[in-house]
Design a protein around this motif. Sequence first.
Motif, short mmCIF file in Angstrom:
data_model
loop_
_atom_site.label_atom_id
_atom_site.label_comp_id
_atom_site.label_asym_id
_atom_site.label_seq_id
_atom_site.Cartn_x
_atom_site.Cartn_y
_atom_site.Cartn_z
N CYS A 68 0.60 -1.31 -0.52
CA CYS A 68 -0.29 -0.31 0.09
C CYS A 68 1.11 1.19 -0.01
CB CYS A 68 -0.96 0.07 0.91
SG CYS A 68 -2.17 0.77 1.38
N MET A 69 1.80 1.20 0.84
CA MET A 69 2.78 2.88 0.72
C MET A 69 3.57 3.03 -0.24
SD MET A 69 4.20 1.38 4.83
CE MET A 69 4.82 3.87 5.11
N PHE A 70 4.06 1.69 -0.58
CA PHE A 70 5.12 1.91 -1.81
C PHE A 70 4.58 2.01 -3.49
CE2 PHE A 70 8.25 -1.51 -0.65
CZ PHE A 70 8.43 -1.28 0.12
N MET A 71 2.69 1.71 -3.45
CA MET A 71 1.36 2.22 -4.42
C MET A 71 0.92 3.17 -3.94
SD MET A 71 1.91 -0.09 -7.01
CE MET A 71 0.50 0.61 -8.28
N THR A 72 1.13 4.46 -2.91
CA THR A 72 1.33 5.07 -3.26
C THR A 72 2.10 6.01 -3.34
OG1 THR A 72 -0.27 4.73 -0.78
CG2 THR A 72 0.31 6.91 -1.04
N GLU A 81 4.09 13.34 -13.02
CA GLU A 81 4.56 13.46 -14.38
C GLU A 81 3.25 13.26 -15.51
OE1 GLU A 81 7.64 10.40 -14.88
OE2 GLU A 81 8.73 11.53 -13.34
N GLY A 82 2.31 13.55 -14.88
CA GLY A 82 1.09 13.06 -15.55
C GLY A 82 0.96 12.01 -16.27
N LYS A 83 1.13 11.13 -15.49
CA LYS A 83 1.00 9.36 -15.78
C LYS A 83 0.17 8.63 -14.77
CE LYS A 83 5.99 8.89 -17.84
NZ LYS A 83 6.98 8.59 -17.77
N ASP A 84 -0.24 8.03 -15.26
CA ASP A 84 -1.05 7.32 -15.09
C ASP A 84 -0.69 5.96 -14.28
OD1 ASP A 84 -3.22 5.07 -13.99
OD2 ASP A 84 -4.21 5.23 -15.45
N VAL A 85 -0.66 5.57 -12.78
CA VAL A 85 -0.12 4.60 -12.35
C VAL A 85 -0.24 3.16 -12.59
CG1 VAL A 85 -1.18 4.24 -10.22
CG2 VAL A 85 1.43 3.85 -10.07
N ILE A 86 -1.54 3.17 -13.05
CA ILE A 86 -2.47 1.83 -13.12
C ILE A 86 -1.69 1.06 -14.42
CG2 ILE A 86 -4.18 0.44 -13.49
CD1 ILE A 86 -3.84 1.54 -11.06
N GLU A 87 -1.72 2.47 -15.50
CA GLU A 87 -1.08 1.91 -16.90
C GLU A 87 0.72 1.22 -16.66
OE1 GLU A 87 -0.64 4.47 -20.52
OE2 GLU A 87 -1.44 5.34 -19.08
N VAL A 89 2.37 0.78 -14.26
CA VAL A 89 3.20 -0.18 -12.96
C VAL A 89 2.68 -1.40 -12.83
CG1 VAL A 89 3.54 -0.26 -10.32
CG2 VAL A 89 3.85 1.81 -11.83
N VAL A 90 1.49 -0.98 -12.97
CA VAL A 90 0.27 -2.70 -12.43
C VAL A 90 0.47 -3.87 -13.71
CG1 VAL A 90 -1.99 -3.66 -12.26
CG2 VAL A 90 -1.34 -1.50 -11.00
N PRO A 91 0.41 -3.98 -15.16
CA PRO A 91 1.17 -4.77 -16.29
C PRO A 91 2.35 -5.44 -15.73
CG PRO A 91 -0.21 -2.79 -16.78
CD PRO A 91 0.10 -2.24 -15.95
N THR A 92 2.75 -4.80 -15.21
CA THR A 92 4.19 -5.00 -15.39
C THR A 92 4.73 -5.87 -14.07
OG1 THR A 92 5.52 -3.45 -16.63
CG2 THR A 92 7.12 -4.93 -14.89
N LEU A 93 3.89 -5.39 -13.20
CA LEU A 93 4.06 -6.27 -11.76
C LEU A 93 3.20 -7.79 -11.90
CD1 LEU A 93 4.47 -5.47 -8.75
CD2 LEU A 93 2.37 -5.07 -8.75
N VAL A 94 2.49 -7.44 -12.68
CA VAL A 94 1.38 -8.71 -12.61
C VAL A 94 1.96 -9.68 -13.54
CG1 VAL A 94 -0.46 -9.53 -13.22
CG2 VAL A 94 -1.21 -7.61 -12.27
N ALA A 95 2.49 -9.03 -14.89
CA ALA A 95 2.94 -10.27 -15.21
C ALA A 95 4.22 -10.87 -15.04
CB ALA A 95 3.57 -9.67 -16.45
N THR A 96 5.30 -9.96 -14.18
CA THR A 96 6.31 -10.51 -13.64
C THR A 96 5.89 -11.61 -12.19
OG1 THR A 96 7.46 -8.34 -13.70
CG2 THR A 96 8.74 -9.98 -12.19
N VAL A 97 4.88 -11.12 -11.45
CA VAL A 97 4.64 -12.41 -10.53
C VAL A 97 4.38 -13.27 -10.97
CG1 VAL A 97 2.35 -12.20 -8.52
CG2 VAL A 97 4.08 -9.70 -9.26
N ALA A 124 8.88 -2.95 -4.61
CA ALA A 124 10.51 -2.10 -3.89
C ALA A 124 11.29 -1.88 -4.71
CB ALA A 124 10.85 -2.53 -2.84
N GLU A 125 11.67 -2.34 -5.33
CA GLU A 125 12.54 -2.51 -6.45
C GLU A 125 11.75 -1.54 -7.59
OE1 GLU A 125 15.68 -3.81 -7.85
OE2 GLU A 125 15.56 -3.52 -5.84
N HIS A 126 10.59 -1.38 -7.93
CA HIS A 126 10.10 -0.41 -8.96
C HIS A 126 10.36 1.07 -8.26
CE1 HIS A 126 7.71 0.68 -12.19
NE2 HIS A 126 6.94 1.88 -11.83
N VAL A 127 10.28 1.54 -6.85
CA VAL A 127 10.52 2.23 -6.18
C VAL A 127 12.65 3.13 -6.32
CG1 VAL A 127 10.45 3.79 -3.88
CG2 VAL A 127 8.34 2.20 -4.94
#
Length: 156
Positions: A68-72, A81-87, A89-97, A124-127
């Motif tokens: 929760c803290m990392f995603m926040t 930066e005018g970007k959507d975190v869902i677009e 971060v999430v796809p790469t994260l899900v594919a990697t998991v 954490a690595e993404h941060v």
Amino acid sequence: MSSSCDPKRAPVGDVGAALMMVDSRIKAVHAGKSATDPEQRESMDQFLASLGANGLDDLLDGACALICMFMTWLRKAHESEGKDVIEYVVPTLVATVRMMPRSCPPPRGRPNDGRAEATAFLLAEHVNRNADNPESATRMIMDALTSAGGEGSQPR
């Protein structure tokens, strides 16, 4: 009326132990060791065994608090930066998991713990990559814990 799934109502768990596991895994990966390394696996098994059933639940809750803290943090960084975190971060994260069982097998008998740890590790690595600092995620959580009054307090 707030939802029972509202993060404000979720248990914080043992954020310190979860952070220690994530930080340890990051350092091991950067040192070229994998979760399947016998020494790493034995060390992790001993640590998990020392926690007991309630400790494992607290560890899982702590890993979820880290997520929760990392995603926040990532949401705020991307929005600035005018970007959507869902677009971004999430796809790469899900594919990697989905590929993690080969490189980060879940603890025996508790597969959800492994997924939460893997997710916290990847975030954490993404941060760290976004901040261009290999210790940024750990430092961010430690600063949040300190400002919240210690590990037993709800992070703000």
